[in-house]
Design a protein around this motif. Structure first.
Motif, PDB file in Angstrom:
ATOM      1  N   LEU A  44       0.872  -1.180   0.000  1.00 31.44           N
ATOM      2  CA  LEU A  44       0.000   0.000   0.000  1.00 31.44           C
ATOM      3  C   LEU A  44       0.908   1.229   0.000  1.00 31.44           C
ATOM      4  CD1 LEU A  44      -2.609   1.608   0.320  1.00 31.44           C
ATOM      5  CD2 LEU A  44      -2.554   1.105   2.776  1.00 31.44           C
ATOM      6  N   ARG A  45       0.788   2.046  -1.090  1.00 34.17           N
ATOM      7  CA  ARG A  45       1.653   3.220  -1.210  1.00 34.17           C
ATOM      8  C   ARG A  45       0.804   4.413  -1.650  1.00 34.17           C
ATOM      9  NH1 ARG A  45       4.545   1.858  -5.484  1.00 34.17           N
ATOM     10  NH2 ARG A  45       3.421   3.267  -6.893  1.00 34.17           N
ATOM     11  N   LEU A  46       1.009   5.553  -1.025  1.00 33.45           N
ATOM     12  CA  LEU A  46       0.297   6.773  -1.393  1.00 33.45           C
ATOM     13  C   LEU A  46       1.049   7.504  -2.494  1.00 33.45           C
ATOM     14  CD1 LEU A  46      -0.623   8.124   2.164  1.00 33.45           C
ATOM     15  CD2 LEU A  46      -2.089   6.856   0.590  1.00 33.45           C
ATOM     16  N   ASP A  47       0.302   8.027  -3.484  1.00 36.55           N
ATOM     17  CA  ASP A  47       0.909   8.760  -4.598  1.00 36.55           C
ATOM     18  C   ASP A  47       0.626  10.259  -4.531  1.00 36.55           C
ATOM     19  OD1 ASP A  47       2.005   6.482  -5.834  1.00 36.55           O
ATOM     20  OD2 ASP A  47       0.059   6.005  -6.724  1.00 36.55           O
ATOM     21  N   ARG A  48      -0.608  10.636  -4.184  1.00 39.10           N
ATOM     22  CA  ARG A  48      -0.970  12.050  -4.277  1.00 39.10           C
ATOM     23  C   ARG A  48      -2.180  12.333  -3.393  1.00 39.10           C
ATOM     24  NH1 ARG A  48      -4.634  15.320  -7.603  1.00 39.10           N
ATOM     25  NH2 ARG A  48      -5.683  13.339  -8.045  1.00 39.10           N
ATOM     26  N   SER A 112     -14.370  21.120   0.094  1.00 42.40           N
ATOM     27  CA  SER A 112     -15.401  20.730  -0.876  1.00 42.40           C
ATOM     28  C   SER A 112     -14.986  19.452  -1.606  1.00 42.40           C
ATOM     29  CB  SER A 112     -15.641  21.853  -1.881  1.00 42.40           C
ATOM     30  OG  SER A 112     -14.435  22.186  -2.571  1.00 42.40           O
ATOM     31  N   GLN A 113     -13.658  19.229  -1.774  1.00 47.69           N
ATOM     32  CA  GLN A 113     -13.166  18.018  -2.432  1.00 47.69           C
ATOM     33  C   GLN A 113     -11.905  17.525  -1.733  1.00 47.69           C
ATOM     34  OE1 GLN A 113     -12.816  18.128  -6.809  1.00 47.69           O
ATOM     35  NE2 GLN A 113     -13.865  20.114  -6.743  1.00 47.69           N
ATOM     36  N   VAL A 114     -11.794  16.208  -1.652  1.00 51.00           N
ATOM     37  CA  VAL A 114     -10.562  15.565  -1.201  1.00 51.00           C
ATOM     38  C   VAL A 114     -10.255  14.444  -2.183  1.00 51.00           C
ATOM     39  CG1 VAL A 114      -9.373  14.333   0.644  1.00 51.00           C
ATOM     40  CG2 VAL A 114     -11.074  16.083   1.217  1.00 51.00           C
ATOM     41  N   GLU A 115      -9.051  14.462  -2.747  1.00 47.32           N
ATOM     42  CA  GLU A 115      -8.623  13.407  -3.666  1.00 47.32           C
ATOM     43  C   GLU A 115      -7.386  12.732  -3.083  1.00 47.32           C
ATOM     44  OE1 GLU A 115      -7.907  15.037  -7.512  1.00 47.32           O
ATOM     45  OE2 GLU A 115      -9.962  15.767  -7.781  1.00 47.32           O
ATOM     46  N   CYS A 116      -7.358  11.418  -3.158  1.00 44.77           N
ATOM     47  CA  CYS A 116      -6.197  10.664  -2.687  1.00 44.77           C
ATOM     48  C   CYS A 116      -5.960   9.505  -3.647  1.00 44.77           C
ATOM     49  CB  CYS A 116      -6.431  10.147  -1.267  1.00 44.77           C
ATOM     50  SG  CYS A 116      -5.052   9.183  -0.605  1.00 44.77           S
ATOM     51  N   ASP A 117      -4.800   9.464  -4.262  1.00 44.33           N
ATOM     52  CA  ASP A 117      -4.438   8.381  -5.177  1.00 44.33           C
ATOM     53  C   ASP A 117      -3.440   7.470  -4.487  1.00 44.33           C
ATOM     54  OD1 ASP A 117      -6.035   9.595  -7.053  1.00 44.33           O
ATOM     55  OD2 ASP A 117      -4.376  10.659  -8.019  1.00 44.33           O
ATOM     56  N   ALA A 118      -3.613   6.166  -4.653  1.00 40.65           N
ATOM     57  CA  ALA A 118      -2.747   5.195  -3.982  1.00 40.65           C
ATOM     58  C   ALA A 118      -2.554   3.973  -4.865  1.00 40.65           C
ATOM     59  CB  ALA A 118      -3.352   4.788  -2.639  1.00 40.65           C
ATOM     60  N   TYR A 119      -1.468   3.267  -4.579  1.00 40.22           N
ATOM     61  CA  TYR A 119      -1.179   1.994  -5.243  1.00 40.22           C
ATOM     62  C   TYR A 119      -1.461   0.898  -4.221  1.00 40.22           C
ATOM     63  CZ  TYR A 119       1.518  -1.680  -7.575  1.00 40.22           C
ATOM     64  OH  TYR A 119       1.909  -2.842  -8.179  1.00 40.22           O
ATOM     65  N   VAL A 120      -2.453   0.034  -4.523  1.00 45.23           N
ATOM     66  CA  VAL A 120      -2.928  -0.959  -3.564  1.00 45.23           C
ATOM     67  C   VAL A 120      -2.847  -2.344  -4.199  1.00 45.23           C
ATOM     68  CG1 VAL A 120      -4.814  -1.698  -2.055  1.00 45.23           C
ATOM     69  CG2 VAL A 120      -4.498   0.745  -2.576  1.00 45.23           C
ATOM     70  N   ALA A 588       4.060 -12.446   2.520  1.00 43.67           N
ATOM     71  CA  ALA A 588       3.222 -11.246   2.558  1.00 43.67           C
ATOM     72  C   ALA A 588       3.127 -10.779   3.997  1.00 43.67           C
ATOM     73  CB  ALA A 588       1.831 -11.565   2.024  1.00 43.67           C
ATOM     74  N   THR A 589       3.277  -9.495   4.183  1.00 43.48           N
ATOM     75  CA  THR A 589       3.340  -8.995   5.550  1.00 43.48           C
ATOM     76  C   THR A 589       2.730  -7.602   5.613  1.00 43.48           C
ATOM     77  OG1 THR A 589       4.850  -8.555   7.380  1.00 43.48           O
ATOM     78  CG2 THR A 589       5.717  -8.222   5.182  1.00 43.48           C
ATOM     79  N   HIS A 590       3.321  -6.736   6.418  1.00 43.53           N
ATOM     80  CA  HIS A 590       2.813  -5.381   6.598  1.00 43.53           C
ATOM     81  C   HIS A 590       2.760  -4.654   5.250  1.00 43.53           C
ATOM     82  CE1 HIS A 590       2.603  -1.223   8.040  1.00 43.53           C
ATOM     83  NE2 HIS A 590       2.212  -1.714   9.208  1.00 43.53           N
ATOM     84  N   PRO A 591       1.719  -3.853   5.005  1.00 42.08           N
ATOM     85  CA  PRO A 591       1.591  -3.179   3.694  1.00 42.08           C
ATOM     86  C   PRO A 591       2.727  -2.222   3.370  1.00 42.08           C
ATOM     87  CG  PRO A 591      -0.512  -3.176   4.840  1.00 42.08           C
ATOM     88  CD  PRO A 591       0.501  -3.686   5.815  1.00 42.08           C
ATOM     89  N   GLY A 592       3.510  -1.794   4.359  1.00 42.99           N
ATOM     90  CA  GLY A 592       4.666  -0.968   4.060  1.00 42.99           C
ATOM     91  C   GLY A 592       4.416   0.520   4.137  1.00 42.99           C
ATOM     92  N   LEU A 593       3.234   0.940   4.602  1.00 38.68           N
ATOM     93  CA  LEU A 593       2.935   2.359   4.792  1.00 38.68           C
ATOM     94  C   LEU A 593       2.801   2.640   6.284  1.00 38.68           C
ATOM     95  CD1 LEU A 593       2.024   5.213   3.878  1.00 38.68           C
ATOM     96  CD2 LEU A 593      -0.319   4.301   3.773  1.00 38.68           C
ATOM     97  N   LEU A 594       3.508   3.692   6.747  1.00 37.67           N
ATOM     98  CA  LEU A 594       3.389   4.123   8.135  1.00 37.67           C
ATOM     99  C   LEU A 594       3.097   5.617   8.162  1.00 37.67           C
ATOM    100  CD1 LEU A 594       6.394   2.354   9.942  1.00 37.67           C
ATOM    101  CD2 LEU A 594       3.986   1.703   9.984  1.00 37.67           C
ATOM    102  N   MET A 595       2.171   6.023   9.020  1.00 40.36           N
ATOM    103  CA  MET A 595       1.887   7.438   9.242  1.00 40.36           C
ATOM    104  C   MET A 595       2.097   7.708  10.728  1.00 40.36           C
ATOM    105  SD  MET A 595      -1.269   8.349   6.681  1.00 40.36           S
ATOM    106  CE  MET A 595      -2.535   7.639   7.705  1.00 40.36           C
ATOM    107  N   ILE A 596       2.935   8.701  11.027  1.00 43.59           N
ATOM    108  CA  ILE A 596       3.318   8.999  12.416  1.00 43.59           C
ATOM    109  C   ILE A 596       3.085  10.480  12.663  1.00 43.59           C
ATOM    110  CG2 ILE A 596       5.118   8.813  14.154  1.00 43.59           C
ATOM    111  CD1 ILE A 596       6.581   6.876  12.217  1.00 43.59           C
ATOM    112  N   ASP A 597       2.243  10.797  13.616  1.00 38.13           N
ATOM    113  CA  ASP A 597       1.899  12.185  13.903  1.00 38.13           C
ATOM    114  C   ASP A 597       2.732  12.713  15.071  1.00 38.13           C
ATOM    115  OD1 ASP A 597       0.658  14.626  13.799  1.00 38.13           O
ATOM    116  OD2 ASP A 597      -1.132  13.988  14.893  1.00 38.13           O
ATOM    117  N   THR A 623      14.997  -0.377   3.000  1.00 38.80           N
ATOM    118  CA  THR A 623      13.863  -1.306   2.949  1.00 38.80           C
ATOM    119  C   THR A 623      13.000  -1.014   1.733  1.00 38.80           C
ATOM    120  OG1 THR A 623      13.850  -1.279   5.362  1.00 38.80           O
ATOM    121  CG2 THR A 623      11.946  -2.277   4.261  1.00 38.80           C
ATOM    122  N   PRO A 624      13.006  -1.870   0.728  1.00 32.64           N
ATOM    123  CA  PRO A 624      12.204  -1.631  -0.481  1.00 32.64           C
ATOM    124  C   PRO A 624      10.711  -1.554  -0.138  1.00 32.64           C
ATOM    125  CG  PRO A 624      13.799  -3.391  -0.829  1.00 32.64           C
ATOM    126  CD  PRO A 624      13.805  -3.103   0.635  1.00 32.64           C
ATOM    127  N   GLY A 625      10.049  -0.558  -0.725  1.00 31.09           N
ATOM    128  CA  GLY A 625       8.597  -0.451  -0.567  1.00 31.09           C
ATOM    129  C   GLY A 625       8.144   0.268   0.677  1.00 31.09           C
TER     130      GLY A 625
END
Length: 658
Positions: A44-48, A112-120, A588-597, A623-625
């Motif tokens: 799982l990777r975020l693009d935009r 009014s709009q939210v767009e999020c593109d990702a590779y899943v 197959a394991t963790h999707p590889g995306l982390l968000m830390i606030d 670490t690839p990905g």
């Protein structure tokens, strides 16, 4: 160790000493697969991300802000309350499907709009939210051949719409189902007494808790929920442990059945307790009614006529007592007035020389010869003009007659003392009279109450009511029989199959995961040290996601007892270790995306935060990905660690991020 030859049905039949047909029937009834295939990769990777709307606070006005990402570590840098955390929350809303409570209403109202593109998992997806007054009015998910194609919308070549809904709940359900399917994840079941069937089901939002990491103060090592063993279930899924999905399902079914059986037993116990309470209460009321009926049926109560006669006598006594009180009051008032007059006379004698020479300071009321009254006016003339109050003749006062003055004053003082004694005696008589009135009044009120009770006892309607109620209560108690608890039902074939399946699958997992956990512990230890936790000698994580921390010279401690800063760094270490071990073992394991606030909010020293950011940057390169999105207020810190194209900051210092 269990025999791993043969499929699950054969092994369970052997362990439970049941026929294969019986075992197959149970496994098929609960849809438990006999074998499981290895999970497919789930990147799982975020693009935009693009945000469109209008701000209502400074700087007021429309905005259209876009953020483009790549793999590696990306930092969002701005002052507090300038949009860093809300950006992560909006990404969460898009990809998780449901927003968290941390996204403020005023922030939603700007958009009014939210767009999020990702590779899943091999597909490019575009999440689209349309909002009005802070509420979702349309939610869509697009798919296309590339991230760039998604910007053209459903009309672009190869772009199609796979989800379109008009309310928030439907969007959450649709995205959750889609993500579970694409990432090859099953709903996680656990036993729960809060649901009708005794099961709790956790979908994609529960997995997302291992992507958007909780704050340091949270005690869950993986995900956001500690109940039901969910952190351990997430760990086993992300490590793709053999038979993990089967074991999870078997345990959930077994635990649910046990919970249901306990609930049935608890219901029986509660029913017995309720009936005992009802029986006790009814017996107490019956006793009270029987006592009251006995009082009414007493053969020798004091007759109401006799009580009425006593009321009449007390009423007369009260009238007499009040008359005596009035007489005593008048006597006291007269004595009081006389005492005051005598005291005034003494005072006047001390002031008037003429008075000392007249009648030895007597207070004549009439002439001693003709008995003509001595008026108030004559007494005033005697005092003021030295005229005798009896004969009105002027009196010559000898100012030097000291003997006469003392004699007259002594006689007036004796008369004053006598009037004081008379007043005290009158006061005692008045007090006794008042006490007699009070006591007689209380006796009269008591007698009147007794008369009322005696008259009520004569009412036959109360006897009839009590008799009927006693009969009803006696009937209720005779019909109320307490149930007996049924002994636990014997263990049936379903219990035997589930117990054996859980034991076998557990043993398979332990055996197959030994090397995985050795590698995982080594990775966690290395990462934790790189993140600034230097005083570590060993870490041990088990299949329940319980992380034991061992420091030199100290006793072993679990993850939840560490400081908030240490918990955050260990949580990041575990998530990255899952991905690194997965790459090493080809699973197959963790999707590889982390968000830390705001990780620095959990740190005390800048050097610790610097070590954390440096290690994160190095790890994303190694670490690839791996993709990490992190927020902070410390721009100089991230400028020292990250390249400029990995940092998003406001156009002007102190301004908003978007």
């Amino acid at each position: 160790m269990s025999d791993s030859s043969g499929d699950l049905a054969d092994r369970v039949a052997l362990d439970a000493r049941l026929e294969r047909k019986t075992v197959l029937g149970v496994l098929q009834k609960f849809e438990i697969p006999l074998v499981t295939a290895a999970a497919l990769p789930r990147p799982l990777r975020l693009d935009r991300v693009r945000l469109v709307g209008e701000r209502s606070v400074d700087p007021i006005g429309p905005f259209d802000q876009e953020f483009a990402f790549s793999t590696g570590t990306t930092a969002f840098v701005a002052d507090n309350f300038k949009g860093k955390s809300s950006l992560l929350e909006l990404i969460t809303w898009c990809v998780r499907g449901s927003r968290r409570g941390d996204l403020q209403a005023i922030i939603r109202s700007w958009l009014s709009q939210v767009e999020c593109d990702a590779y899943v998992a091999g597909r490019h997806l575009g999440y689209r939210l349309e909002l009005s007054e802070g509420q979702l009015v349309r939610g869509r998910v697009l798919t296309g051949p590339s991230a760039e194609s998604l910007r053209g919308g459903p009309g672009a070549p190869g772009v199609s719409e796979i989800l379109s809904v008009s309310d928030e709940e439907a969007y959450a359900d649709g995205v959750s189902a889609l993500m579970l399917d694409l990432l090859n994840l099953d709903r996680i079941e656990s036993a729960s007494s809060q649901s009708a069937d005794g099961k709790a089901r956790h979908g994609w939002p529960a997995y997302f808790g291992a992507i958007y990491l909780p704050a340091g103060g949270d005690r869950a090592l993986l995900g956001e929920v500690m109940m039901g063993g969910l952190p351990g279930r997430l760990l086993q899924v992300f490590l793709d442990l053999p038979s993990a999905a089967q074991l999870t399902k078997v345990k959930a079914i077994r635990d649910s059945r046990r919970a249901s059986a306990r609930a049935d037993s608890d219901d029986a116990v509660r029913l017995i307790a309720l009936q005992i309470s009802q029986r006790t209460e009814a017996a107490e009321v019956l006793e009270q009614r029987q006592l009251r009926l006995a009082e009414l049926a007493d053969d020798n109560p004091e007759p109401a006529s006799k009580v009425a006669e006593r009321v009449q006598q007390l009423s007369a006594q009260l009238v007499q007592a009040e008359a005596r009180k009035r007489d005593a009051q008048r006597t006291f008032d007269a004595a009081h007035d006389q005492r005051q007059d005598d005291e005034r006379q003494v005072n006047n004698l001390r002031e008037s020389a003429a008075a000392r020479a007249l009648f030895h300071a007597l207070d004549p009321q009439a002439c001693p010869r003709c008995e003509a009254p001595v008026t108030r006016e004559r007494k005033a003339a005697e005092k003021n003009d030295s005229h005798c109050s009896v004969c009105t003749t002027p009196v010559a006062v000898d100012a030097d007659d000291e003997d006469l003055r003392r004699q007259v004053l002594a006689e007036a003082s004796e008369r004053t003392e006598a009037s004081r004694k008379a007043e005290r005696a009158a006061r005692r008589l008045l007090t006794e009279a008042e006490r007699a009135v009070t006591q007689t009044g209380e006796d009269l009120r008591s007698a009147e109450l007794q008369l009322g009770a005696a008259e009520k006892a004569l009412q036959s309607s109360e006897r009839a009511t009590l008799t009927a109620e006693i009969a009803r209560l006696e009937g209720f108690l005779s019909a109320l029989t307490l149930p007996t608890l049924v002994a636990d039902s014997p263990r049936d074939d379903i219990d035997a199959v589930l117990d054996s399946a859980a034991k076998i699958l557990e043993a398979d997992g332990v055996e197959a995961s030994r090397s995985l956990f050795e590698a995982l512990n080594a990775e966690i230890l290395d990462l934790a040290k790189r993140f600034g936790i230097k005083d570590l000698s060993e870490v041990k994580i088990d299949r329940g996601a319980r992380l034991k921390i061992i420091k030199p010279g100290g006793p072993p401690e679990y993850f939840k007892y560490q400081s908030p800063g240490e918990r955050l760094r260990l949580r990041i270490a575990v998530a990255i270790a899952l991905l690194r071990v997965g790459n090493k073992f080809g699973i197959a394991t963790h999707p590889g995306l982390l968000m830390i606030d705001s990780p620095k909010a959990e740190e005390v020293q800048d050097i610790d935060a610097s070590a954390l950011f440096s290690a994160l940057s190095e790890l994303t390169q190694e670490t690839p990905g791996l993709q990490i999105l992190v927020t902070t207020v410390d721009e100089p810190l991230v400028r020292r660690v990250l390249d400029d194209d990995k940092i998003f900051a406001p156009a002007e210092p102190g301004g908003p991020l978007w």
